[in-house]
Design a protein around this motif. Structure first.
Motif, PDB file in Angstrom:
ATOM      1  N   GLY A 201      -2.834  -0.022  -9.088  1.00  0.00           N
ATOM      2  CA  GLY A 201      -2.800  -1.152  -8.175  1.00  0.00           C
ATOM      3  C   GLY A 201      -2.967  -0.702  -6.742  1.00  0.00           C
ATOM      4  N   LEU A 202      -3.109  -1.679  -5.860  1.00  0.00           N
ATOM      5  CA  LEU A 202      -3.246  -1.419  -4.432  1.00  0.00           C
ATOM      6  C   LEU A 202      -1.941  -1.763  -3.736  1.00  0.00           C
ATOM      7  N   ASP A 203      -1.475  -0.880  -2.877  1.00  0.00           N
ATOM      8  CA  ASP A 203      -0.274  -1.137  -2.097  1.00  0.00           C
ATOM      9  C   ASP A 203      -0.692  -1.844  -0.813  1.00  0.00           C
ATOM     10  N   VAL A 204      -0.410  -3.155  -0.750  1.00  0.00           N
ATOM     11  CA  VAL A 204      -0.789  -3.950   0.422  1.00  0.00           C
ATOM     12  C   VAL A 204       0.416  -4.231   1.318  1.00  0.00           C
ATOM     13  N   SER A 205       1.503  -3.497   1.134  1.00  0.00           N
ATOM     14  CA  SER A 205       2.741  -3.789   1.854  1.00  0.00           C
ATOM     15  C   SER A 205       2.619  -3.647   3.371  1.00  0.00           C
ATOM     16  N   ARG A 206       1.691  -2.875   3.882  1.00  0.00           N
ATOM     17  CA  ARG A 206       1.521  -2.692   5.327  1.00  0.00           C
ATOM     18  C   ARG A 206       0.290  -3.430   5.862  1.00  0.00           C
ATOM     19  N   LEU A 207      -0.404  -4.157   5.012  1.00  0.00           N
ATOM     20  CA  LEU A 207      -1.665  -4.800   5.415  1.00  0.00           C
ATOM     21  C   LEU A 207      -1.485  -5.740   6.601  1.00  0.00           C
ATOM     22  N   ARG A 208      -0.513  -6.630   6.535  1.00  0.00           N
ATOM     23  CA  ARG A 208      -0.326  -7.601   7.615  1.00  0.00           C
ATOM     24  C   ARG A 208       0.070  -6.916   8.923  1.00  0.00           C
TER      25      ARG A 208
END
Length: 158
Positions: free
Chosen positions: A28-35
């Motif tokens: 999966g992709l870790d999008v936790s810091r995207l925003r």
């Protein structure tokens, strides 16, 4: 070096998203810091492509009807394990030996009595209370009983 995927935004900016591997090899992709890093959010209607957390304890795939605790199918745990064995499996990651099970069972028994001063907490509920209501309302007093007192040198602000 951690494997990553790159997203290119319409304005040409790029974001590197770490690739994570789950307990059963799913990627999966870790999008936790995207925003925080780009201002962009992720839209995932009904959370069909979103993992709630990384966990070594459980694996859930609702579409395929899979629930595993520490790699064991829930059906096997429910059918073949006692409460004590299941608790030890969840806490320590493996099923206990007979000696470990007995020692943990003795510890649970020794600490299972309700303190006498807690009786008034339970008596205050109007009859007939649902057991789940009592449990959810009474967790905090038990937690407070087992935490150290306030540090008088650093008073808490409420």
């Amino acid at each position: 070096m951690t494997e990553a995927a790159t997203i290119v935004f319409p304005d040409g900016r790029r974001a590197e998203l770490p690739i994570v591997v789950g307990s059963e090899g799913e990627r999966g992709l870790d999008v936790s810091r995207l925003r925080a890093e780009t201002g962009y959010l992720v839209l995932d209607d009904s959370y069909r492509n979103t993992a709630g957390c990384q966990s070594a304890v459980s694996f859930i795939d609702g579409e395929r009807g899979i629930l595993r605790y520490r790699g064991y199918p829930i059906e096997v745990v429910a059918k073949r394990s006692t409460f004590v064995e299941t608790a030890q499996l969840l806490i320590w990651g493996e099923l206990p030996t007979a000696e470990q099970r007995m020692r943990f069972s003795d510890l649970l028994t020794a600490h299972s009595a309700m303190p006498e001063d807690f009786r008034r907490h339970f008596a205050g509920f109007p009859p007939p209370p649902h057991p789940n209501s009592i449990i959810s309302a009474k967790i905090k007093p038990f937690q407070a009983k087992h935490q150290p007192g306030p540090d008088n040198d650093h008073p808490q602000v409420i």
